[in-house]
Scaffold this motif. Structure first.
Motif, PDB file in Angstrom:
ATOM      1  N   THR A 130      32.228  40.418   9.881  1.00  0.00           N
ATOM      2  CA  THR A 130      31.823  41.825   9.843  1.00  0.00           C
ATOM      3  C   THR A 130      31.738  42.402  11.251  1.00  0.00           C
ATOM      4  N   THR A 131      31.142  41.671  12.170  1.00  0.00           N
ATOM      5  CA  THR A 131      31.010  42.154  13.553  1.00  0.00           C
ATOM      6  C   THR A 131      32.386  42.411  14.167  1.00  0.00           C
ATOM      7  N   GLY A 132      33.321  41.504  13.948  1.00  0.00           N
ATOM      8  CA  GLY A 132      34.675  41.695  14.469  1.00  0.00           C
ATOM      9  C   GLY A 132      35.350  42.928  13.901  1.00  0.00           C
ATOM     10  N   LEU A 133      35.223  43.125  12.587  1.00  0.00           N
ATOM     11  CA  LEU A 133      35.854  44.286  11.965  1.00  0.00           C
ATOM     12  C   LEU A 133      35.161  45.591  12.360  1.00  0.00           C
ATOM     13  N   LEU A 134      33.847  45.548  12.573  1.00  0.00           N
ATOM     14  CA  LEU A 134      33.149  46.747  13.066  1.00  0.00           C
ATOM     15  C   LEU A 134      33.599  47.101  14.478  1.00  0.00           C
ATOM     16  N   THR A 135      33.896  46.084  15.284  1.00  0.00           N
ATOM     17  CA  THR A 135      34.425  46.326  16.630  1.00  0.00           C
ATOM     18  C   THR A 135      35.797  46.993  16.544  1.00  0.00           C
TER      19      THR A 135
END
Length: 179
Positions: free
Chosen positions: A43-48
């Protein structure tokens, strides 16, 4: 073929290592599935990636986040460098107290977003947690095996030409659970 050469799709950078593998990043019209164990940064990667897509040089794209798992909150979103969380830049959808959204509800919202927001980026967190309406209605023991897969397949059938022509990007998180 000429259209692809004359009007190449925009590529939005993701992360240095993944950009190398992906030829620079994620292209318009792409479907991306991040799958893995819980707490591995999907999730953190895709939010970035969403924050990068909001930059003017990448089209200043509107983001729609479907928080199916109810794990995302304002604090988490504010922790993503550069992610604009105001209503002009981000639409946040989740079930509300007393109104649990089913897979059909979420997918209907997604189709509306993809049709009405060309260039928009859609993040589903997570496809693993979508709830089949038949199960919601009939409860535990209702036999509707594969129902969510059928619903999601129908959504993809409808959305693929929209995503391609509107130059949207669809990002999905899928949890891998172990026993």
């Amino acid at each position: 073929g000429d259209d692809i050469i004359n009007n190449p799709p925009m590529v939005i950078p993701f992360s240095p290592c993944l950009n190398k593998i992906l030829g620079g990043g994620v292209t318009e019209g792409a479907w991306v599935l991040a799958s893995g164990l819980p707490k591995t940064g999907k999730t953190t990667g895709l939010l970035t990636l969403c924050a990068n897509a909001q930059l003017p040089e990448y089209g200043g794209r509107h983001i729609c986040i479907l928080s199916v798992e109810h794990r995302l909150d304002q604090q988490t979103l504010l922790g993503i460098k550069g992610l604009k969380t105001d209503v002009q830049n981000l639409t946040f959808v989740e079930s509300q107290k007393g109104k649990q959204l089913s897979t059909t509800d979420f997918l209907f919202i997604l189709l509306l977003f993809l049709k009405n927001v060309p260039g928009g980026v859609l993040l589903i967190d997570s496809v693993s947690s979508l709830t089949n309406p038949a199960i919601m209605e009939k409860g535990i023991g209702a036999s509707d095996f594969g129902g969510n897969n059928k619903l999601f397949g129908q959504f993809v059938d409808l959305a693929v030409p929209i995503v391609k022509s509107n130059k949207n990007i669809v990002l999905m998180v899928a949890q891998v659970y172990t026993n």
